[in-house]
Design a protein around this motif. Structure first.
Motif, PDB file in Angstrom:
ATOM      1  N   UNK A  21       0.840  -1.195   0.000  1.00 54.62           N
ATOM      2  CA  UNK A  21       0.000   0.000   0.000  1.00 54.62           C
ATOM      3  C   UNK A  21       0.875   1.245   0.000  1.00 54.62           C
ATOM      4  N   UNK A  22       1.936   1.222   0.787  1.00 57.46           N
ATOM      5  CA  UNK A  22       2.855   2.367   0.825  1.00 57.46           C
ATOM      6  C   UNK A  22       3.532   2.581  -0.529  1.00 57.46           C
ATOM      7  N   UNK A  23       3.948   1.479  -1.183  1.00 61.86           N
ATOM      8  CA  UNK A  23       4.581   1.603  -2.506  1.00 61.86           C
ATOM      9  C   UNK A  23       3.600   2.159  -3.533  1.00 61.86           C
ATOM     10  N   UNK A  24       2.376   1.647  -3.535  1.00 67.90           N
ATOM     11  CA  UNK A  24       1.370   2.111  -4.496  1.00 67.90           C
ATOM     12  C   UNK A  24       1.025   3.576  -4.250  1.00 67.90           C
ATOM     13  N   UNK A  25       0.910   3.958  -2.997  1.00 70.30           N
ATOM     14  CA  UNK A  25       0.615   5.362  -2.671  1.00 70.30           C
ATOM     15  C   UNK A  25       1.738   6.280  -3.130  1.00 70.30           C
ATOM     16  N   UNK A  72      -2.916  -1.629  -8.037  1.00 73.13           N
ATOM     17  CA  UNK A  72      -2.049  -2.236  -7.021  1.00 73.13           C
ATOM     18  C   UNK A  72      -2.513  -1.865  -5.616  1.00 73.13           C
ATOM     19  N   UNK A  73      -2.945  -0.626  -5.443  1.00 69.70           N
ATOM     20  CA  UNK A  73      -3.445  -0.182  -4.147  1.00 69.70           C
ATOM     21  C   UNK A  73      -4.666  -0.997  -3.735  1.00 69.70           C
ATOM     22  N   UNK A  74      -5.575  -1.205  -4.662  1.00 71.62           N
ATOM     23  CA  UNK A  74      -6.794  -1.972  -4.366  1.00 71.62           C
ATOM     24  C   UNK A  74      -6.471  -3.438  -4.071  1.00 71.62           C
ATOM     25  N   UNK A  75      -5.538  -4.022  -4.827  1.00 73.53           N
ATOM     26  CA  UNK A  75      -5.129  -5.410  -4.595  1.00 73.53           C
ATOM     27  C   UNK A  75      -4.543  -5.553  -3.192  1.00 73.53           C
ATOM     28  N   UNK A  76      -3.680  -4.619  -2.819  1.00 70.77           N
ATOM     29  CA  UNK A  76      -3.070  -4.674  -1.489  1.00 70.77           C
ATOM     30  C   UNK A  76      -4.104  -4.457  -0.390  1.00 70.77           C
ATOM     31  N   UNK A  77      -5.127  -3.658  -0.684  1.00 73.50           N
ATOM     32  CA  UNK A  77      -6.216  -3.483   0.289  1.00 73.50           C
ATOM     33  C   UNK A  77      -6.922  -4.821   0.525  1.00 73.50           C
TER      34      UNK A  77
END
Length: 102
Positions: A21-25, A72-77
């Motif tokens: 999440x941090x990487x995607x953000x 990627x953010x949604x996948x990590x969520x």
């Protein structure tokens, strides 16, 4: 599989999801800043009276980066939510075992 292993796997998975999440953000932030810089450059060229044949609009390459980062953010969520559920289930199972033992 022992409850402790399940709990540890859930915690490790949650930590990996948090890092993702941090990487995607960060990628979303970086792409947004790059897009803003390109837009400002295009506006400056336009204000300086760029000839019509010169490009006065920002390139359209950034939305793909932002779209990929959002996915990627949604996948990590989803990964984080799944691992939280694993932790909850292990906690409930451990609680039940303690209640039975006592």
């Amino acid at each position: 599989m022992p409850i402790g292993d399940v709990l540890n796997n859930g915690i490790e998975g949650f930590n990996r999801a948090t890092q993702g999440i941090e990487r995607a953000s960060a990628e979303i932030n970086r792409a947004t800043i790059e897009t803003q810089d390109e837009n400002q450059q295009a506006q400056q060229r336009q204000l300086q009276g760029a000839r019509p044949e010169e490009s006065v609009t920002a390139p359209v390459s950034q939305p793909a980066k932002i779209d990929e980062a959002l996915v990627n953010l949604k996948v990590e969520e989803f990964n984080a939510k799944a691992n939280v559920q694993t932790i909850r289930t292990a906690d409930e199972a451990l609680g039940t075992l303690i209640d039975i033992k006592v």
